[in-house]
Every structure is written in structure tokens, then in C-alpha cells.
Design a protein around this motif. Structure first.
Motif, PDB file in Angstrom:
ATOM      1  N   GLU A  40      43.533  33.894  29.650  1.00 17.81           N
ATOM      2  CA  GLU A  40      43.673  32.438  29.490  1.00 17.81           C
ATOM      3  C   GLU A  40      42.827  31.692  30.507  1.00 17.81           C
ATOM      4  O   GLU A  40      42.226  30.667  30.201  1.00 17.81           O
ATOM      5  N   LEU A  41      42.778  32.243  31.730  1.00 18.84           N
ATOM      6  CA  LEU A  41      41.972  31.605  32.771  1.00 18.84           C
ATOM      7  C   LEU A  41      40.480  31.691  32.410  1.00 18.84           C
ATOM      8  O   LEU A  41      39.745  30.698  32.516  1.00 18.84           O
ATOM      9  N   ALA A  42      40.065  32.882  31.964  1.00 13.04           N
ATOM     10  CA  ALA A  42      38.665  33.064  31.574  1.00 13.04           C
ATOM     11  C   ALA A  42      38.289  32.110  30.437  1.00 13.04           C
ATOM     12  O   ALA A  42      37.235  31.476  30.460  1.00 13.04           O
ATOM     13  N   ASN A  43      39.212  31.972  29.471  1.00 15.97           N
ATOM     14  CA  ASN A  43      38.935  31.083  28.342  1.00 15.97           C
ATOM     15  C   ASN A  43      38.843  29.624  28.783  1.00 15.97           C
ATOM     16  O   ASN A  43      38.005  28.868  28.285  1.00 15.97           O
ATOM     17  N   SER A  44      39.726  29.229  29.692  1.00 18.99           N
ATOM     18  CA  SER A  44      39.739  27.817  30.070  1.00 18.99           C
ATOM     19  C   SER A  44      38.466  27.424  30.829  1.00 18.99           C
ATOM     20  O   SER A  44      38.041  26.269  30.755  1.00 18.99           O
ATOM     21  N   PHE A  45      37.838  28.385  31.547  1.00 14.30           N
ATOM     22  CA  PHE A  45      36.584  28.061  32.259  1.00 14.30           C
ATOM     23  C   PHE A  45      35.348  28.610  31.541  1.00 14.30           C
ATOM     24  O   PHE A  45      34.225  28.410  32.011  1.00 14.30           O
ATOM     25  N   GLY A  46      35.545  29.314  30.473  1.00 10.43           N
ATOM     26  CA  GLY A  46      34.437  29.894  29.731  1.00 10.43           C
ATOM     27  C   GLY A  46      33.743  31.030  30.480  1.00 10.43           C
ATOM     28  O   GLY A  46      32.541  31.272  30.301  1.00 10.43           O
ATOM     29  N   TRP A  47      34.496  31.738  31.301  1.00 14.01           N
ATOM     30  CA  TRP A  47      33.904  32.841  32.082  1.00 14.01           C
ATOM     31  C   TRP A  47      33.767  34.099  31.229  1.00 14.01           C
ATOM     32  O   TRP A  47      34.552  34.331  30.307  1.00 14.01           O
ATOM     33  N   LYS A  48      32.792  34.896  31.622  1.00 17.78           N
ATOM     34  CA  LYS A  48      32.636  36.202  30.966  1.00 17.78           C
ATOM     35  C   LYS A  48      32.256  37.231  32.022  1.00 17.78           C
ATOM     36  O   LYS A  48      31.934  36.861  33.173  1.00 17.78           O
ATOM     37  N   VAL A  49      32.334  38.467  31.645  1.00 28.00           N
ATOM     38  CA  VAL A  49      32.012  39.556  32.589  1.00 28.00           C
ATOM     39  C   VAL A  49      30.557  39.389  33.047  1.00 28.00           C
ATOM     40  O   VAL A  49      29.662  39.131  32.231  1.00 28.00           O
ATOM     41  N   GLY A  50      30.335  39.522  34.362  1.00 26.74           N
ATOM     42  CA  GLY A  50      28.990  39.369  34.932  1.00 26.74           C
ATOM     43  C   GLY A  50      28.801  38.038  35.626  1.00 26.74           C
ATOM     44  O   GLY A  50      27.895  37.888  36.455  1.00 26.74           O
ATOM     45  N   ASP A  51      29.686  37.048  35.322  1.00 28.63           N
ATOM     46  CA  ASP A  51      29.565  35.739  35.981  1.00 28.63           C
ATOM     47  C   ASP A  51      29.907  35.858  37.466  1.00 28.63           C
ATOM     48  O   ASP A  51      30.745  36.682  37.872  1.00 28.63           O
ATOM     49  N   ILE A  52      29.260  35.018  38.249  1.00 30.08           N
ATOM     50  CA  ILE A  52      29.587  34.922  39.682  1.00 30.08           C
ATOM     51  C   ILE A  52      30.411  33.646  39.864  1.00 30.08           C
ATOM     52  O   ILE A  52      29.999  32.562  39.434  1.00 30.08           O
ATOM     53  N   VAL A  53      31.575  33.795  40.477  1.00 31.93           N
ATOM     54  CA  VAL A  53      32.462  32.641  40.669  1.00 31.93           C
ATOM     55  C   VAL A  53      32.561  32.327  42.164  1.00 31.93           C
ATOM     56  O   VAL A  53      33.076  33.153  42.936  1.00 31.93           O
ATOM     57  N   PRO A  54      32.071  31.195  42.607  1.00 29.22           N
ATOM     58  CA  PRO A  54      32.222  30.815  44.018  1.00 29.22           C
ATOM     59  C   PRO A  54      33.590  30.168  44.258  1.00 29.22           C
ATOM     60  O   PRO A  54      33.985  29.270  43.510  1.00 29.22           O
ATOM     61  N   LEU A  55      34.295  30.655  45.246  1.00 31.50           N
ATOM     62  CA  LEU A  55      35.605  30.085  45.579  1.00 31.50           C
ATOM     63  C   LEU A  55      35.604  29.636  47.024  1.00 31.50           C
ATOM     64  O   LEU A  55      35.179  30.381  47.922  1.00 31.50           O
ATOM     65  N   ASN A  56      36.073  28.427  47.244  1.00 30.91           N
ATOM     66  CA  ASN A  56      36.141  27.881  48.594  1.00 30.91           C
ATOM     67  C   ASN A  56      37.578  28.028  49.084  1.00 30.91           C
ATOM     68  O   ASN A  56      38.472  27.313  48.625  1.00 30.91           O
ATOM     69  N   SER A  57      37.841  28.973  49.991  1.00 36.04           N
ATOM     70  CA  SER A  57      39.217  29.248  50.416  1.00 36.04           C
ATOM     71  C   SER A  57      39.658  28.276  51.503  1.00 36.04           C
ATOM     72  O   SER A  57      38.954  28.104  52.510  1.00 36.04           O
ATOM     73  N   PHE A  58      40.792  27.652  51.268  1.00 34.89           N
ATOM     74  CA  PHE A  58      41.304  26.740  52.306  1.00 34.89           C
ATOM     75  C   PHE A  58      42.107  27.502  53.359  1.00 34.89           C
ATOM     76  O   PHE A  58      42.593  26.939  54.309  1.00 34.89           O
ATOM     77  N   ILE A  59      42.214  28.849  53.178  1.00 35.22           N
ATOM     78  CA  ILE A  59      42.951  29.663  54.150  1.00 35.22           C
ATOM     79  C   ILE A  59      42.002  30.558  54.940  1.00 35.22           C
ATOM     80  O   ILE A  59      42.061  30.630  56.170  1.00 35.22           O
ATOM     81  N   TRP A  60      41.117  31.218  54.239  1.00 35.99           N
ATOM     82  CA  TRP A  60      40.362  32.313  54.855  1.00 35.99           C
ATOM     83  C   TRP A  60      38.922  31.898  55.179  1.00 35.99           C
ATOM     84  O   TRP A  60      38.178  31.449  54.322  1.00 35.99           O
ATOM     85  N   VAL A  61      38.557  32.116  56.473  1.00 36.39           N
ATOM     86  CA  VAL A  61      37.198  31.833  56.956  1.00 36.39           C
ATOM     87  C   VAL A  61      36.474  33.161  57.078  1.00 36.39           C
ATOM     88  O   VAL A  61      37.039  34.149  57.563  1.00 36.39           O
ATOM     89  N   LYS A  62      35.234  33.183  56.616  1.00 38.06           N
ATOM     90  CA  LYS A  62      34.439  34.424  56.751  1.00 38.06           C
ATOM     91  C   LYS A  62      33.985  34.583  58.201  1.00 38.06           C
ATOM     92  O   LYS A  62      34.017  33.631  58.990  1.00 38.06           O
ATOM     93  N   SER A  63      33.528  35.768  58.522  1.00 34.44           N
ATOM     94  CA  SER A  63      33.131  36.026  59.912  1.00 34.44           C
ATOM     95  C   SER A  63      31.940  35.155  60.323  1.00 34.44           C
ATOM     96  O   SER A  63      31.747  34.859  61.502  1.00 34.44           O
ATOM     97  N   ASP A  64      31.159  34.660  59.323  1.00 34.77           N
ATOM     98  CA  ASP A  64      30.037  33.770  59.674  1.00 34.77           C
ATOM     99  C   ASP A  64      30.474  32.301  59.724  1.00 34.77           C
ATOM    100  O   ASP A  64      29.651  31.398  59.844  1.00 34.77           O
TER     101      ASP A  64
END
Lengths: 236, 384
Positions: free
Chosen positions: B139-163
Motif C-alpha cells: 500500500e505504501l509503494a502504491n501510494s508513492f508509486g515506488w518500484k523495486v530499484g528506486d532510491i528513497v531519501p529519508l530525512n531522519s529527525f532522530i538519527w544523525v549520520k557520522s558525517d
């Protein structure tokens, strides 16, 4: 004054020493003082008297709309003064038809549906109820007005619908409280003639309260009340 | 049934007033339907969750992480079949309005602890082997039109990367379904490979899990095993609080406030308002018809029959308003676009509306019905 029928004839309405008192505030007001009256089956009685004489109170007691304070009240062989509310309601449904001065029809229902109202308390199905109502409306000469609502009918026609409603369950007794009080002379005479027919041709016992001496002329017997007692009786 | 026309015509004696009352009732029940659909969404979203899964969190709060070394220790407790770790990621897609749950998990253990998810075998293998891999619900994939192979950028409000960056990129390697419709309706979440997540975050946070998900051999063992887990870590620095999945989810929802309480509070205010309005209408309607009711009694209607007629009229009025309002509510919730929460006017909502109709009809109908029952014919006809 005692207006009893002869001993061998069983009256439809038998009243003995009937009293009715109302409590108004701290005062007890006695409206009827020991009334004795017999009304035979098939009679047409007009109750007359000045305002406050107790004629409507007496009519209400005979019709089972109110209960007496004392005395005996027997209608059609039953002591209705001893009935409880539910039994009295069932008795009214089977024995009495009511006709009021202001017709008291349901304004939202057609003439036919108004006439059918008492039949809702019977086991008749919708088709049978409609047929009975049609017959009653024919009897009062309003078959062609069956679909009309009360506000589409004249006063005389409304009163005839009320008479059809009173008749539809074939009661022995018709109780009429100033049935022509709101009608002009011509319409009043039409209604009274109809009531006379119901009495003469169909044997309905009619008790009618009226102020109008001309209306009383249609009755077989006129009973006068004053200050809660019977004072006079005229038989035609 | 033979009294229906009498009741119906009495109800529409004053058409305009009845129409306005019905409109008010409809608006109130539309609002009630929507509020209760929200309530039902929160209650129903956890109700079906199995009792054969336990969630182990830090005793103080589920936001407090637990060390990964606890996982094999939990797995040795009798009654536990399999354990996974799970970390809420808290990512936003594109903007803050596009939120959906994401969890960083061990891909190998995910399908052992959640056998309700169904996925293609190759996609499952890719999830395990792809360090930055993610799988998304259908359902999530359908609502955003995602398919296998897509790259999804997520901005986490909890987790900071080491950089120092909060932007994480995930490669969709699979799309999973639910085993039945109930689970399919829940395919609105995303699982992330713990590998990239643990390596990418700041060194101090590595090696920690948010919660552990323990699948049991038998759901009947739930209470006993939960007690065993908590007792195992009692008096350690990492004391635990273990509860079944349903209790945990309810606790999680209550972090945002007691949604059910708030919805019921607003529903109560709506019901109270409509009660006053409808009550006034019914009282007025009966007051105007006192002589007519007296005539019915003259004709032989008993006191109780008249009482029931007035009550039936009140019930009919409430039913009409409720049917229109609830019908609109069902239409609205059914027509919500896919990116809205899956609100539904389900059985729970209809039951709530049904009980409200009965309660309302009784509350607004009983006082005038009792008045009608008690009226004395002679007084009523005389206008006293």
C-alpha cells in the motif's frame, strides 16, 4: 328528580347517586350531586343546562373519559366506575364513539385515515380497515372526500368525518359534546339529521350535550341539569 | 407497523422544523462517524496483533536503547522461538507531511518474527544481502508509486549520520504483502537493513537496539515468558519491560495523547449539543399535539400505547438523522485518497452510532412520552 326507565327494561346507561367532585387548590368542588338517570338502548338524549351545570362532566363520566367520585355508573351492563385506566380504554374502544364540538380530527391525516384510527386497535388488516372506513364515509355522504385532509373540508364535512370515525368500530353509544357548536344553522341541521338517522335507522344510542334548543329538538328526550342536579325532563 | 403512518405523519406535522432537526442530526452523526472512525483506526490497528509476539523495551522508556548482546540471551529463554531487534527510524520523505513508519531490522530475522508478511524469495534474499536495502509494504509503494530499484531519501529527525547529515538514502529491493486482507491493509510501513543504519550512525550509538521482538512458540505462554525475560534482566543496568505487541502499540499511540479519550470527549460534546436541540424539538412537537393525543386516548389508545407512539416518533427522528449522517460518513471515509490514514466506518463505528441513536431517542423522547402518558383526557380536551 329521578329519571329511571321501567323495571322490566334493562337500560343501556344506569346511573345511581352519581357524584363528581374536583379538588381545586385546597377546595373540593362538587360538580354533580347524586345524579340518578337511566338511558335505554336506542335512545337519543339531549343534555341541556346553563354553563357550569355539570352536563359535560356527566357526559365525560358516561363516556368513560373520567371517573366518578361516588355512586354507580353502569353502561351496557358493566360497572365502568370500577374500571382501571387500561380497561376503561379498551371499553371505550369497543363501546363508545365520540363526537366533539371542534371535530378533533388529526390535521395531517386524510379523512379516510382519520376514520381508520379506532380500527388500529383491532386485528383488522390494512385492507379491511380501509374498507370499513370507506363504508363509514359513505354512510355520512363523504366517500368522494376520503383523500382530503381536514383543512380541505368545510366545518360540516369535518364534523361528518368525525361522525364516521365515531361510527367505524360500530359502537352502541355515541357521546356528542356540542356537535353543532361550531357550525352554521344549515350545516348544523345536516349533521343533526344525520345523527337522527343513525339513531333511528341504525339503533345507535346518542347522548348529546347542547346549548342550542333547536339542536335539542332532534333528540327524543331532553334532560335539564342545573347546579349539578337533574331538574327537568322532556320526552317527545 | 400499522402505526407507522401515524408516527410518520406526526413527525412531519411541521415539515420545516423536522427537516432542520434532521439536518442537524445528520451533521452531528457525520461528525460522530468521522471521529469514531479515527478512534476505531487507533483501536483496531492493534487489536488484531498476535499474542504470540512480545516486545522487550528498556524499563524506563522505549526511547532508551538496549545493548544488542541481550538478543541471544532472550532467545535462550524457554518458550521463545526467535528474536529480532527493531529500531524506529523516524524518517521524513520529501516534507514533514509525508510520514510513514520505518524500522531498521535484521533482515534475516524479520520474516521469522513476522511470518504474516509475504515477499518474493529473490527480493527477500536481496534485502538480506543489500547493505542499504529496504523493503516497502504494497500500500505504501502504491501510494508513492515506488518500484523495486528506486532510491528513497529519508530525512531522519532522530538519527544523525557520522558525517553530521540526517539524509539517508535507501534502495528499494522488495515489496511485501500481507498474508490476508487485515495484514494487507497494514502494508504501509518500510523495513530498513540494519547494516547501513548501524554503520552510518554516530559511533556512540552503534550496537544498540530500540526494542527486541520475541516470537513465542505458543501464545498461551505470553505472560509467563514476559515475566521470565524481565526477571532475567532485573537489577542489571538494562532492566526491561516486556509486554505483548498489542499493549506495546497502545502504549506507543498514547505517547501522542489518549486519542480515544479525546475522540470520545468531542463525541460527547456533539451528542450533548444534539440532545438539547432534538429534545427541544420533541418536547415542542408533543406540546402542540396534546389535544390530538387526548383524542387518541378517547378512541381507546391506552396510556402506554401513547407513550410508545411518542417514543417511536423520537426513535424515527434520530434514526433518519443518523442514517443520513452515517451514510455520508461512510461515503467520505470510503472516498479518502490512498495517502490518507485508512479511516473506515467499520462495525465498531456503526455499533457506536446505533447505541447513540437508542440513547438519544430515549433521552429526548422519554420526557414528552411520559407527559403524553400521564395527560388526563378531560383536562387536555378542555385545554387545561
Amino acid at each position: 328528580m329521578n329519571t329511571s326507565v321501567s323495571a322490566e327494561q334493562q337500560p343501556l346507561v344506569e346511573i345511581r347517586a352519581l357524584t363528581k367532585a374536583y379538588v381545586r387548590g385546597k377546595q373540593v368542588v362538587e360538580v354533580l350531586h347524586g345524579i340518578n338517570l337511566d338511558i335505554p338502548d336506542g335512545d337519543f338524549v339531549a343534555l341541556m343546562g346553563p354553563s357550569g351545570s355539570g352536563k359535560t362532566t356527566l357526559l365525560n363520566l358516561i363516556g368513560g373519559l373520567d371517573s366518578p367520585t361516588g355512586g354507580l355508573l353502569k353502561v351496557n351492563g358493566q360497572r365502568i366506575d370500577e374500571f382501571g385506566s387500561d380497561r376503561l380504554a379498551a371499553w371505550r374502544a369497543s363501546t363508545v364513539g365520540f363526537i366533539f364540538q371542534s371535530y378533533n380530527l388529526m390535521p395531517v391525516l386524510s379523512a379516510q385515515k382519520n376514520v381508520e384510527l379506532p380500527l388500529l386497535l383491532t386485528d383488522l388488516n390494512a385492507r379491511e380497515r380501509a374498507r370499513h372506513a370507506d363504508i363509514a364515509l359513505q354512510l355520512v355522504g363523504l366517500a368522494d372526500r376520503a383523500r382530503h385532509k381536514p383543512n380541505e373540508l368545510s366545518g360540516g364535512q369535518q364534523q361528518r368525518v368525525a361522525i364516521a370515525r365515531a361510527l367505524v368500530s360500530d359502537p352502541k353509544l355515541l357521546i356528542c359534546d356540542e356537535p353543532t357548536g361550531d357550525l352554521d344553522r344549515k350545516m348544523a341541521d345536516e349533521v343533526l339529521t344525520l345523527m337522527q338517522q343513525l339513531n333511528g335507522d341504525y339503533g345507535k344510542t346518542i347522548i348529546m350535550v347542547t346549548h342550542d334548543p333547536k339542536a335539542a329538538e332532534f333528540a327524543r328526550r331532553v334532560v335539564h341539569l342545573d347546579k349539578g342536579v337533574l331538574v327537568d325532563e322532556t320526552t317527545r | 407497523m400499522k402505526y407507522f403512518q401515524l408516527i410518520w405523519t406526526a413527525l412531519f406535522r411541521k415539515k420545516l422544523r423536522t427537516v432542520f432537526t434532521v439536518l442537524s442530526l445528520s451533521a452531528a452523526f457525520l461528525l460522530l462517524g468521522l471521529l469514531q472512525a479515527v478512534n476505531s483506526l487507533f483501536a483496531g490497528s492493534v487489536e488484531f496483533l498476535g499474542a504470540d509476539r512480545l516486545i522487550v523495551q528498556a524499563r524506563t522508556s522505549f526511547t532508551q536503547p538496549l545493548p544488542m548482546r541481550m538478543m541471544p540471551q532472550i532467545e535462550t529463554i524457554p518458550g521463545v522461538a526467535r528474536v529480532n531487534h527493531s529500531q524506529f527510524f523516524g524518517g521524513q520523505y520529501q516534507d514533514s507531511r509525508q510520514q510513514f513508519p520505518q524500522f531498521a531490522v535484521n533482515p534475516q530475522r524479520l520474516f521469522d518474527t513476522y511470518p504474516e508478511w509475504v515477499i518474493d524469495k529473490d527480493q527477500r534474499a536481496n534485502f538480506i544481502s543489500t547493505q542499504d536495502g529496504a523493503i516497502v509494504g504494497r500500500e505504501l509503494a502504491n501510494s508513492f508509486g515506488w518500484k523495486v530499484g528506486d532510491i528513497v531519501p529519508l530525512n531522519s529527525f532522530i538519527w544523525v549520520k557520522s558525517d553530521g547529515s540526517r539524509l539517508w538514502e535507501w534502495r528499494i529491493v522488495g515489496i511485501f504483502d500481507g498474508k490476508n486482507q487485515e495484514w494487507q491493509d497494514r502494508t504501509q510501513l518500510m523495513y530498513l537493513n540494519y547494516g547501513q543504519f548501524d554503520e552510518g550512525r554516530s559511533p556512540g550509538a552503534r550496537g544498540l537496539a530500540g526494542v527486541f521482538v520475541a516470537r513465542l512458540k505458543s501464545p498461551e505462554d505470553s505472560q509467563r515468558v514476559a515475566a521470565l525475560i524481565d526477571s532475567k534482566f532485573e537489577n542489571s543496568v538494562d532492566e526491561t519491560k516486556t509486554q505483548n505487541e498489542q499493549e506495546f502499540q497502545l502504549g506507543f499511540i498514547k505517547q501522542f495523547g489518549d486519542i480515544g479519550f479525546m475522540m470520545n470527549l468531542i463525541s460527547g460534546a456533539v451528542i450533548f449539543t444534539i440532545l438539547i436541540l432534538t429534545g427541544y424539538t420533541m418536547s415542542q412537537a408533543v406540546r402542540e399535539r396534546i389535544p390530538e393525543l387526548a383524542v387518541l386516548k378517547c378512541l381507546g389508545f391506552t396510556d402506554n400505547r401513547v407513550l410508545w407512539l411518542v417514543l417511536a416518533e423520537s426513535l424515527l427522528l434520530c434514526l433518519i438523522g443518523a442514517a443520513i449522517g452515517m451514510g455520508l460518513s461512510a461515503m467520505l471515509t470510503g472516498a479518502l485518497p490512498p495517502n490518507f490514514p485508512p479511516l473506515r466506518t467499520d462495525q465498531r463505528v456503526w455499533l457506536f452510532a446505533g447505541c447513540t441513536v437508542l440513547g438519544l431517542a430515549l433521552a429526548v423522547g422519554l420526557p414528552p412520552a411520559l407527559r403524553a402518558k400521564r395527560l388526563k383526557i378531560v383536562d387536555a380536551l378542555a385545554g387545561r
